[in-house]
Design an enzyme around this catalytic site. Structure first.
Site: not given
Lengths: 159, 264
Positions: B77, B180, B184, B225
């Protein structure tokens, strides 16, 4: 002769094992509970689900158990041995002196009937209506009808 | 039933615009975006701030090692980006996910790492999007942009993907039937048992989670989640998750990159 007797004894033993084995298997898989329909009348579900009678002591256990009701994840409750109570939802201390039984039942069964944007899960919704549900929970309500009635019975003791 | 009696109609008419505003508010971008850092305890913040205490720095080091590991074609890289990553385009790192003209879709930083791995280094491809090596490389690379604001651009060709991500963010899923947004957008700062809910931003990712003691990529966190509200978790790197990553980066635009953050 000896061989034959041994064969008979062996086959009898196998048959016995098979019978016992299937009995054990049958015991492990109880028939799934039917899904009972319920009706909302005037912001309440007045009739107990499936006509069942709740057990408040069991309801208290369900309220704490992570894989059951897990109520204390979001609600403050008078359960002192638990160190952490969440506060996403309203406190449930004294809830029975504020709300009637039918109204409490509705909130547990499916709060979205009266507040479509709520975060409160419907613990006894028709399982055919779920989206993207995990395989092991397919076709199941979060709590059984008996467990719903247990939790309702427990909450009714919080006066 | 009292609420909708005729004498309350006027009240309802007055409330309706307010309720509509509330519904619109469901999908807002944060006016005052707060990093997850602000929802952590002072101890966890101190852990993140000290490079020697922050366990995520070990993954940065792992990434650094991979960054200068020579492939069969004699390339690393570092051949393009500098052995210490000093030739990386920092501005570009803050813009991911970006639109790829060749693939005609958004790609994440992790996607780009896979692309370099396969095409530039000609290594045997990593089968999984969330291969630990890819996570380590992403952690190292994004750490180079530490302190720079998230700067995703959704006004160009990414707009429809942003909209798809927004829809996903607000779509209920799983047996617990949550999206979500429910935790949140509505309840940051509230407690879920002992855990404080955050606004769910992505500026700290890949992030060290105290809950599973390792560095997690954003899509791994999405999976955790979704698993928790009993939804079938999607594959890391799936279109839905890439769109969601785009949306989350957009609502947290301007937050400083904290990779590797320490979170619950």
């Amino acid at each position: 002769m000896n061989m034959r007797r041994r064969f008979i004894r062996l086959s009898m033993l196998t048959a016995l094992l098979l019978v016992c084995g299937s009995a054990v298997l049958a015991e492990e898989k109880p028939a799934p509970e039917p899904y009972y329909e319920w009706k909302v009348e005037g912001f309440a579900i007045n009739a107990p689900i499936g006509g069942l009678v709740g057990n408040p002591e069991n309801g208290r256990k369900i309220a704490v158990a992570r894989k059951k009701g897990n109520c204390i994840a979001c609600h403050v409750m008078p359960i002192l041995e638990e160190e952490f109570n969440g506060n996403v939802g309203p406190p449930l201390t004294g809830v029975a002196s504020r709300l009637k039984e039918g109204r409490i039942r509705l909130s547990i069964v499916d709060e979205k009937q009266i507040n479509p944007m709520t975060v409160m899960p419907g613990y006894y919704r028709d399982p055919r209506h779920f989206n993207q549900v995990r395989k092991s929970f397919k076709g199941k309500t979060v709590l059984t009808a008996q467990e719903i009635e247990d939790v309702v019975a427990y909450l009714m003791t919080l006066k | 039933m009292k609420m909708i009696e005729p004498n309350n109609k006027r009240l309802m008419a007055a409330l309706l615009p307010l309720m509509l505003l509330g519904a619109l508010n469901l999908t807002h971008a944060w006016q005052d975006a707060k990093s997850g850092y602000e929802f952590m305890t002072p101890e966890s913040r101190a852990m993140q701030d000290d490079d020697f205490e922050n366990p995520g720095m070990l993954t940065v080091d792992e990434g650094q090692t991979l960054f200068i590991t020579t492939a069969k074609n004699e390339m690393t890289c570092g051949s393009c980006h500098g052995d210490d990553g000093s030739k990386l385009d920092i501005e570009r790192i803050t813009q991911y996910p970006v639109y790829s003209e060749t693939l005609k879709k958004p790609i994440t930083l992790r996607n780009q790492i896979h692309i370099c791995w396969n095409e530039r280094l000609q290594n045997p491809p990593m089968k999984k999007y969330n291969d630990p090596r890819a996570i380590a490389l992403e952690t190292f690379v994004r750490h180079q942009a530490h302190g720079k604001p998230v700067n995703v651009d959704i006004d160009g060709p990414l707009k429809p993907y942003y909209e798809a991500g927004k829809a996903f963010y607000n779509r209920r899923a799983g047996q617990l039937d949550m999206a979500c947004t429910h935790c949140h957008s509505y309840f940051p700062g509230s407690k879920l048992r002992a855990q404080t809910l955050s606004q769910g931003h992505s500026n700290g990712f890949p992030t060290y989670r105290l809950a599973n003691s390792k560095v997690n990529g954003l899509h791994e966190r999405f999976r955790q989640c979704q698993h928790q509200f009993r939804a079938k978790a999607l594959k890391a790197g799936s279109d839905d998750y890439v769109n969601l990553e785009l949306y989350i980066n957009a609502i947290g635009k301007g937050l400083e990159i904290e990779t590797p953050a320490v979170r619950y």
